[in-house]
Scaffold this active site. Structure first.
Site, PDB file in Angstrom:
ATOM      1  N   GLY A 174       0.849  -1.192  -0.190  1.00 35.85           N
ATOM      2  CA  GLY A 174       0.133   0.002  -0.058  1.00 35.85           C
ATOM      3  C   GLY A 174       0.687   1.446  -0.016  1.00 35.85           C
ATOM      4  N   GLY A 191       2.871   1.705   3.446  1.00 37.70           N
ATOM      5  CA  GLY A 191       3.911   0.761   3.457  1.00 37.70           C
ATOM      6  C   GLY A 191       5.012   1.184   2.382  1.00 37.70           C
ATOM      7  NE  ARG A 230     -16.932   5.437   6.910  1.00 38.86           N
ATOM      8  CZ  ARG A 230     -17.291   5.692   8.117  1.00 38.86           C
ATOM      9  NH1 ARG A 230     -16.319   6.449   8.968  1.00 38.86           N
ATOM     10  NH2 ARG A 230     -18.369   5.903   8.680  1.00 38.86           N
ATOM     11  CG  ASN A 289     -10.207  -2.283   9.187  1.00 37.48           C
ATOM     12  OD1 ASN A 289      -9.405  -2.743   8.630  1.00 37.48           O
ATOM     13  ND2 ASN A 289     -11.202  -1.633   8.931  1.00 37.48           N
ATOM     14  CD  GLN A 310      -2.761  -8.127  10.514  1.00 36.23           C
ATOM     15  OE1 GLN A 310      -2.240  -7.135  10.974  1.00 36.23           O
ATOM     16  NE2 GLN A 310      -2.744  -8.301   9.416  1.00 36.23           N
ATOM     17  CG  ASP A 330      -3.633  12.503  14.818  1.00 35.95           C
ATOM     18  OD1 ASP A 330      -4.306  12.942  13.759  1.00 35.95           O
ATOM     19  OD2 ASP A 330      -3.894  11.536  15.324  1.00 35.95           O
ATOM     20  NE  ARG A 357      -2.290  15.315  10.081  1.00 35.69           N
ATOM     21  CZ  ARG A 357      -3.282  14.211   9.444  1.00 35.69           C
ATOM     22  NH1 ARG A 357      -4.044  14.034  10.478  1.00 35.69           N
ATOM     23  NH2 ARG A 357      -2.972  13.775   8.260  1.00 35.69           N
ATOM     24  CG  HIS A 365      -6.069   8.389  14.259  1.00 35.70           C
ATOM     25  ND1 HIS A 365      -5.434   9.698  13.834  1.00 35.70           N
ATOM     26  CD2 HIS A 365      -6.413   7.980  13.092  1.00 35.70           C
ATOM     27  CE1 HIS A 365      -5.276   9.836  12.635  1.00 35.70           C
ATOM     28  NE2 HIS A 365      -5.721   8.760  12.024  1.00 35.70           N
TER      29      HIS A 365
END
Ligand code: NAX
Length: 343
Positions: A21, A24, A99, A112, A119, A166, A169, A194
């Site tokens: 992705g 990644g 989503r 998820n 996992q 966050d 930011r 988050h």
């Protein structure tokens, strides 16, 4: 892949999920270059993808080989979680189901939960004793909680969620507003989930050692700027990036994930802290056991919540709202029977 005779540390096994992705891809080359674990730390990469994206991950592995990174000992690709987490010392859990249009938050949680329960169980079975996990895939806090609940033999403290983006930011916004450098800002805090309910908090932040509020005041900025500008800008930054860039945050998210893990292992600077989603011990009105963002200081590979802070009434109320959302998320997955034995 390389001759590591020149590096004295034994190799560390890093498992990255969602390796093909965007985040990644933005992470792997920097990890291989030593930007997460240090320039003397040999690395073995284990990449986990879904079968359809395996080939893309193989392409990334070819590029990693072409990088001729001296620290990179090996790259292995899997579409089976148990194999991917075998011997993992570090886990970056980035892969998740996005989503889709018309999808309710509950559907997203459920989709998820399927990934993170598998996992968590795989980590429990095969990861190294010192494994440290950061969950990036959204909804990150609850995904981390689900994974931890399926890993009864791994201390819950080893499962964390990424709120560093966050945090970064918020630091950037404060630096901009006070015409200072990001390096001059310390003690920024993100509380809660988050999500849009997160609570960016500059109450304890300093700018070149002075209280942020004082420096903001000299720049003609006060309470109104904090409420109307700072908090919403930080909380909605992800949506703003999508609007302007035409795609979600990628490189900044990868950078945040690497910084999160680096600070966890190598420590936060003296007198400073960072924000991480960690398991709550009941502090600040956050239910024990929820994974919530807190100000944490890390030393010798252990991160601890700072307990000494006195929240303003406004911050506490905002945090209560975010905690209520985290509680709802936990109940939604619990109701579906998706929490594991340790919940
Ligand atoms: P991409 O859609 O580009 O990549 C996700 C990858 O995960 C895909 O290659 C997919 O095949 C893989 N994947 C899906 N299910 C998997 C599974 N069961 N095992 C292994 N791999 C699997 O998304 P990207 O932009 O990389 O974002 C990844 C996640 O990060 C998303 O959930 C996103 O919402 C989340 N983010 C979290 C942030 C945070 O601060 N916590 C910020 C950035 C980002 O939004």
């Amino acid at each position: 892949m390389s001759n590591n005779a020149e590096f004295s540390n034994p190799p560390v096994t890093v498992t990255v999920t969602g390796a093909a992705g965007q985040i990644g891809y933005a992470s792997l080359f920097r990890i291989a270059h030593g930007e997460m674990l240090g320039k003397n730390q040999p690395i073995r990469l284990r990449l986990l993808e879904i079968p359809q994206a395996r080939q893309a991950a193989e392409g990334t592995a070819m590029e990693l080989a072409d990088g001729a990174f001296p620290l990179l000992e090996s790259v292995n690709i899997f579409d089976d979680a148990e194999q991917a987490f075998e011997g993992a010392n570090v886990g970056l859990l980035i892969g998740s189901k996005p989503r889709q249009k018309g999808m309710e938050r509950a559907d997203l949680l459920e989709a998820n939960a399927g990934i993170f329960s598998v996992q968590g169980a795989a980590l429990n079975r095969g990861a190294a004793d010192d494994v440290r996990i950061v969950v990036v895939g959204n909804p990150a806090n609850t995904n981390a909680l689900i994974a931890a609940s399926h890993a009864p033999d791994i201390p819950t403290e080893r499962f964390t969620a990424l709120t560093r983006l966050d945090h970064n930011r918020a630091v950037a916004q404060l630096a901009q507003a006070t015409n200072s450098r990001v390096g001059d800002i310390r003690r920024m805090t993100i509380w809660g989930n988050h999500s849009a309910t997160q609570v960016p908090d500059l109450e304890f932040a300093t700018v070149s050692g002075r209280p942020a509020r004082e420096v903001l005041g000299e720049n003609g900025l006060g309470e109104e700027w904090i409420r109307e500008d700072f908090i919403p800008t930080v909380a909605q930054r992800g949506a703003d990036i999508i609007r302007v860039r035409g795609g979600s945050s990628v490189a900044s998210a990868a950078h945040a994930a690497l910084s999160h893990m680096r600070d966890w292992i190598h420590g936060t600077n003296e007198g400073n802290w960072t924000s991480m989603g960690v398991v709550s011990d009941g502090s600040y009105g956050v239910d024990e056991g929820l994974i919530s963002s807190f100000p944490v200081s890390c030393r010798s590979g252990v991160c601890e919540i700072n307990h000494e802070l006195k929240l303003t009434q406004d911050t506490q109320e905002r945090l209560n709202t975010s905690v209520s959302e985290l509680r709802d998320e936990r109940e939604a997955v619990r109701a579906k029977g998706l929490l594991g034995p340790k919940a």
